[in-house]
Design a protein around this motif. Sequence first.
Motif, short mmCIF file in Angstrom:
data_model
loop_
_atom_site.label_atom_id
_atom_site.label_comp_id
_atom_site.label_asym_id
_atom_site.label_seq_id
_atom_site.Cartn_x
_atom_site.Cartn_y
_atom_site.Cartn_z
N SER A 1 0.95 -1.25 -0.05
CA SER A 1 -0.01 0.00 -0.07
C SER A 1 0.88 1.39 -0.06
CB SER A 1 -0.75 -0.09 1.19
OG SER A 1 -0.12 -0.11 2.32
N GLU A 2 2.00 1.20 -0.54
CA GLU A 2 2.83 2.38 -0.94
C GLU A 2 2.15 3.72 -1.46
OE1 GLU A 2 3.58 0.14 -4.36
OE2 GLU A 2 3.60 -0.38 -2.39
N THR A 3 2.45 4.83 -0.55
CA THR A 3 1.94 6.08 -0.88
C THR A 3 2.59 6.32 -2.35
OG1 THR A 3 1.65 6.86 1.03
CG2 THR A 3 2.04 8.48 -0.38
N SER A 4 3.67 6.28 -2.40
CA SER A 4 4.32 6.31 -4.08
C SER A 4 5.57 5.56 -4.00
CB SER A 4 4.75 7.93 -3.80
OG SER A 4 5.62 8.41 -5.13
N ILE A 5 5.88 5.00 -5.33
CA ILE A 5 7.12 4.54 -5.90
C ILE A 5 7.78 5.39 -6.63
CG2 ILE A 5 6.23 2.06 -5.48
CD1 ILE A 5 5.62 2.01 -8.49
N GLN A 6 7.52 6.73 -6.43
CA GLN A 6 8.34 7.66 -7.31
C GLN A 6 9.07 8.90 -6.41
OE1 GLN A 6 5.68 9.41 -9.72
NE2 GLN A 6 6.23 7.86 -11.40
N LYS A 7 8.52 9.00 -5.06
CA LYS A 7 8.91 9.89 -4.01
C LYS A 7 9.22 8.95 -2.71
CE LYS A 7 6.10 13.35 -6.42
NZ LYS A 7 4.84 14.61 -6.01
N GLY A 8 10.14 9.83 -1.97
CA GLY A 8 10.30 9.17 -0.88
C GLY A 8 12.05 9.85 -0.21
N THR A 9 12.07 9.54 1.13
CA THR A 9 13.15 10.10 1.72
C THR A 9 13.79 9.25 2.81
OG1 THR A 9 12.22 12.34 1.44
CG2 THR A 9 14.27 11.93 2.87
N PHE A 10 14.89 8.86 2.96
CA PHE A 10 15.43 8.23 3.98
C PHE A 10 16.43 9.18 4.72
CE2 PHE A 10 15.01 4.81 0.63
CZ PHE A 10 14.51 3.82 1.30
N SER A 11 16.33 8.92 5.98
CA SER A 11 17.38 9.76 6.88
C SER A 11 17.82 8.78 7.74
CB SER A 11 16.45 10.83 7.66
OG SER A 11 17.42 11.51 8.42
N PHE A 12 19.18 8.85 8.38
CA PHE A 12 19.73 8.04 9.32
C PHE A 12 21.04 8.55 9.63
CE2 PHE A 12 21.26 5.98 5.35
CZ PHE A 12 22.53 6.00 5.55
N VAL B 1 21.04 11.75 4.39
CA VAL B 1 19.56 11.74 3.80
C VAL B 1 19.59 11.71 2.28
CG1 VAL B 1 17.91 13.50 3.37
CG2 VAL B 1 18.86 13.63 5.56
N LEU B 2 19.05 10.82 2.04
CA LEU B 2 18.66 10.19 0.58
C LEU B 2 17.20 10.69 0.14
CD1 LEU B 2 19.40 8.90 -2.19
CD2 LEU B 2 18.82 6.87 -1.24
N ALA B 3 17.11 11.74 -0.60
CA ALA B 3 15.77 12.41 -1.04
C ALA B 3 15.68 12.16 -2.55
CB ALA B 3 15.83 13.91 -0.46
N ILE B 4 14.35 11.77 -2.61
CA ILE B 4 13.95 11.23 -4.10
C ILE B 4 12.63 11.80 -4.59
CG2 ILE B 4 13.68 9.12 -5.68
CD1 ILE B 4 15.64 7.59 -3.74
N ASP B 5 12.60 12.32 -5.66
CA ASP B 5 11.51 12.64 -6.35
C ASP B 5 11.39 12.58 -7.61
OD1 ASP B 5 9.07 13.69 -7.41
OD2 ASP B 5 9.29 15.32 -6.34
N THR B 6 11.13 11.35 -8.40
CA THR B 6 11.50 11.30 -10.04
C THR B 6 10.60 12.08 -10.83
OG1 THR B 6 9.98 9.25 -10.37
CG2 THR B 6 12.18 8.84 -9.41
N THR B 7 9.64 12.82 -10.68
CA THR B 7 8.73 13.56 -11.22
C THR B 7 9.46 14.96 -11.42
OG1 THR B 7 7.63 14.79 -9.42
CG2 THR B 7 6.74 12.51 -10.04
N GLN B 8 10.52 15.27 -10.57
CA GLN B 8 11.30 16.48 -10.88
C GLN B 8 11.87 16.35 -12.38
OE1 GLN B 8 11.78 19.18 -9.03
NE2 GLN B 8 10.33 18.09 -7.38
N GLY B 9 11.88 17.72 -13.31
CA GLY B 9 12.32 17.90 -14.26
C GLY B 9 13.59 17.89 -14.59
N THR B 10 14.42 18.33 -13.69
CA THR B 10 15.97 18.44 -13.68
C THR B 10 16.44 16.96 -12.85
OG1 THR B 10 15.84 20.79 -13.33
CG2 THR B 10 18.05 19.49 -12.87
N ASP B 11 17.41 16.32 -13.83
CA ASP B 11 17.77 15.04 -13.19
C ASP B 11 18.48 15.14 -11.87
OD1 ASP B 11 20.15 16.29 -14.07
OD2 ASP B 11 20.58 14.55 -15.45
N THR B 12 19.22 16.07 -11.64
CA THR B 12 19.94 16.20 -10.40
C THR B 12 19.02 16.47 -8.95
OG1 THR B 12 20.62 18.64 -10.60
CG2 THR B 12 21.99 16.85 -11.46
N ASN B 13 17.68 16.88 -9.69
CA ASN B 13 16.94 17.06 -8.30
C ASN B 13 16.10 15.62 -8.12
OD1 ASN B 13 17.42 19.73 -8.17
ND2 ASN B 13 16.01 20.53 -9.49
N ARG B 14 16.09 14.77 -8.87
CA ARG B 14 15.39 13.66 -8.92
C ARG B 14 15.93 12.73 -7.66
NH1 ARG B 14 15.59 12.46 -15.25
NH2 ARG B 14 14.42 14.52 -15.64
#
Length: 238
Positions: free
Chosen positions: A40-51, A115-128
């Motif tokens: 039931s994941e909210t998204s398979i394109q956006k998420g963040t890891f922090s540790f 922190v690994l922060a991901i959003d593949t909907t971003q237009g600029t590849d380095t922001n994904r």
Amino acid sequence: MAFLIGGANSAADTAAYDIANSCMFDDGDAADLTRSKGASETSIQKGTFSFWIKRVTLGIDMKVYTNTVEDDNNRGVIQLPTTDQFRTIDAASDTLFDLKANARSRDPAAWSHWVLAIDTTQGTDTNRVKLYHNGTLQTSFATETYCDQNQNLKIFEGGQTNKEVIGGMTEETSGGDFYLAEFILIDGTQYAASDFGEFNSDSPTIWQPKDPSGLTFGNEGFWLDFEDSSALGNDVSG
């Protein structure tokens, strides 16, 4: 214990958020935490890891987090390889993204925050796919491959026959001993390092944690504070 990254003699903010517990992953005990991830994941394109991590052994492949979907060719990995550089890979038969920072984690006496922060909907590849080390966005990489826009990722995928592993001692190479604290997975939101930490107001070179309780964790997100020694995998995200 309050984690402070910076000069050893610097004072902490009196109101700083306190991380009280950590968990040691002992290679000799083949230690890890595992979870069968829901579908039931909210998204398979956006998420963040922090540790927060403190290493005991250097120069050994340490897999901090793995989400394996179906087989080893379809999975997302966060690791500290033998070169002691942070690396994250997402693969679905072919590589979707692969970032290996030039920054190295080689101080066994110090805690560091990633922190690994991901959003593949971003237009600029380095922001994904963004990587932060002790509050600083990393821009120098030994390996730098970004995913396509709107790419679905294995690191967030749930269901099927997948398994999440924190600690990584059950993978193909053994890891060394290390400590983890405040391990967080955010499902559905790309947060920045400033959502998990801040620079000390009195000593601005020191990076220290912030209370993450106000963040949105999503359906498959979790927050491991390792406070309950009888249930180290207890999720306190609410």
